[in-house]
Each structure stands twice: as C-alpha cells, then as structure tokens.
Design an enzyme around this catalytic site. Structure first.
Site, PDB file in Angstrom:
ATOM      1  N   HIS A   1       9.190  -8.958   0.572  1.00 13.30           N
ATOM      2  CA  HIS A   1       8.983  -7.829  -0.332  1.00 13.30           C
ATOM      3  C   HIS A   1       9.669  -8.145  -1.661  1.00 13.30           C
ATOM      4  O   HIS A   1      10.833  -8.568  -1.669  1.00 13.30           O
ATOM      5  CB  HIS A   1       9.662  -6.556   0.202  1.00 13.30           C
TER       6      HIS A   1
ATOM      7  N   ILE B   1       0.814  -1.214   0.000  1.00 10.85           N
ATOM      8  CA  ILE B   1       0.000   0.000   0.000  1.00 10.85           C
ATOM      9  C   ILE B   1       0.855   1.277   0.000  1.00 10.85           C
ATOM     10  O   ILE B   1       0.391   2.349  -0.382  1.00 10.85           O
ATOM     11  CB  ILE B   1      -0.959  -0.014   1.219  1.00 10.85           C
TER      12      ILE B   1
ATOM     13  N   HIS C   1       6.628 -12.095   5.694  1.00  9.84           N
ATOM     14  CA  HIS C   1       6.348 -11.680   4.315  1.00  9.84           C
ATOM     15  C   HIS C   1       7.642 -11.351   3.597  1.00  9.84           C
ATOM     16  O   HIS C   1       8.618 -10.940   4.219  1.00  9.84           O
ATOM     17  CB  HIS C   1       5.395 -10.477   4.283  1.00  9.84           C
TER      18      HIS C   1
HETATM   19  P1  AMP Z   1       7.586  -4.675   7.030  1.00 11.98           P
HETATM   20  O1  AMP Z   1       8.131  -3.331   7.391  1.00 11.98           O
HETATM   21  O2  AMP Z   1       8.605  -5.576   6.414  1.00 11.98           O
HETATM   22  O3  AMP Z   1       6.829  -5.323   8.173  1.00 11.98           O
HETATM   23  O4  AMP Z   1       6.580  -4.407   5.863  1.00 11.98           O
HETATM   24  C1  AMP Z   1       5.215  -4.198   6.041  1.00 11.98           C
HETATM   25  C2  AMP Z   1       4.708  -3.631   4.755  1.00 11.98           C
HETATM   26  O5  AMP Z   1       3.305  -3.750   4.753  1.00 11.98           O
HETATM   27  C3  AMP Z   1       5.028  -2.138   4.546  1.00 11.98           C
HETATM   28  O6  AMP Z   1       5.804  -1.978   3.374  1.00 11.98           O
HETATM   29  C4  AMP Z   1       3.655  -1.492   4.429  1.00 11.98           C
HETATM   30  O7  AMP Z   1       3.614  -0.466   3.470  1.00 11.98           O
HETATM   31  C5  AMP Z   1       2.775  -2.667   4.025  1.00 11.98           C
HETATM   32  N1  AMP Z   1       1.377  -2.555   4.393  1.00 11.98           N
HETATM   33  C6  AMP Z   1       0.857  -2.183   5.583  1.00 11.98           C
HETATM   34  N2  AMP Z   1      -0.482  -2.239   5.555  1.00 11.98           N
HETATM   35  C7  AMP Z   1      -0.836  -2.648   4.301  1.00 11.98           C
HETATM   36  C8  AMP Z   1      -2.078  -2.896   3.641  1.00 11.98           C
HETATM   37  N3  AMP Z   1      -3.250  -2.732   4.253  1.00 11.98           N
HETATM   38  N4  AMP Z   1      -2.040  -3.308   2.357  1.00 11.98           N
HETATM   39  C9  AMP Z   1      -0.867  -3.462   1.714  1.00 11.98           C
HETATM   40  N5  AMP Z   1       0.344  -3.268   2.286  1.00 11.98           N
HETATM   41  C10 AMP Z   1       0.365  -2.859   3.563  1.00 11.98           C
END
Ligand code: AMP
Length: 136
Positions: free
Chosen positions: A101, A31, A99
């Site tokens: 990226h 997002i 997750h």
């Molecule tokens: P991390 O910092 O590795 O935990 O990455 C979490 C990621 O989730 C970040 O890049 C956020 O931008 C992404 N994120 C958070 N909420 C959402 C959402 N509702 N939909 C898509 N991505 C999200």
C-alpha cells in the site's frame, strides 16, 4: 491463480483504476481508499506473502514502489507517504496476493496510524531470541 482477485485484475478480467504497469508489476487505486491517492502495488507473479518473494522479486517490486510513490506524491501534493504491507490475517491481510500500500500523507490529514504497546522488560531476552532466529 484462477480465483485470486488481484490475478484477475492483473489479467484484466476484473476492472481496476490502473496507474502503472510493466513486465513485472501492476499498480492501481485502492477501491476503499484511506486517503486520496491510496494505491496498491502488486507483483504480477502470484505469491501470498512477502516471505514468499525471492530477492530479485523484492528488488523489482520496491524499485517500482519508489517510482510510483514519487508520482503519487507529486500528483496529490503530498508532504510524505507511508508504505504498508500486510502479511497474514492477524496483520490485516485480506487479499492473499502480496501487495504494497502507498498512502500519500499531509500534515494533520487525520489518518490515525497510532499504535502503542507497553514493553514489559523483555528487550534483553527478546533481542537474543530474534537474533538467533535470523542467524539460524
Ligand atoms: P490488505 O488488507 O492489505 O489485504 O489490502 C487489500 C486491499 O485491497 C484493501 O485496502 C481493499 O480496499 C483493496 N481492494 C479490495 N478489492 C479491490 C478491488 N477490486 N480494487 C481495488 N482495491 C481493492
């Protein structure tokens, strides 16, 4: 898990821009993308970090990551891609559901991932300590 954002996304209780789904894995656009096509690949079964996955979960996750990375790369005409996988707050993990990226890259796209660290002569001792830890 009830209060996990990514579990809710996987179950369709929260919206997402899904790009791929199979029995074990769900992938959707980040997002807050760092580049065009920035995608998150998530195992459907809740685990907090990479260290919580067993070898078959790792195989399944990374087979999907490879397939999805190929699709993203072709779609946005990327010249390469980074895989990033954060574990723990110190490493920037914000969502406690493991997750990966996928960050499609182009030459000179301006995404700054330059980290630096000056080693202070620790290689000899450090390699022994890490080796012992891995083998113990
Ligand atoms: P991390 O910092 O590795 O935990 O990455 C979490 C990621 O989730 C970040 O890049 C956020 O931008 C992404 N994120 C958070 N909420 C959402 C959402 N509702 N939909 C898509 N991505 C999200």
């Amino acid at each position: 898990m009830e209060d996990c954002l990514f579990c809710q996304i996987i179950k369709g209780k929260k919206p997402s821009h899904k790009v791929y789904e199979d029995e074990d894995v769900y992938a959707f656009l980040d997002i807050n993308p760092k580049v065009k096509g920035h995608t998150l690949v998530v195992p459907k079964e809740h685990s907090e970090t990479f260290l919580d996955l067993d070898s078959s979960q790792i195989d399944t996750l990374f087979e999907s990551v490879q397939k999805i990375a190929k699709g993203i790369t072709e779609t946005v005409n990327a010249e390469g891609f980074n895989l990033m996988q954060n574990n723990g707050r110190a490493a920037g993990q914000v969502v406690d559901h493991v997750h990966v990226h996928i960050l499609p890259r182009k030459q000179d796209d301006g995404l700054d991932m330059e980290w630096s660290y000056e080693p202070e002569g620790e290689f000899q001792e450090l390699k022994k300590e890490i080796k012992n830890s891995i083998e113990s």
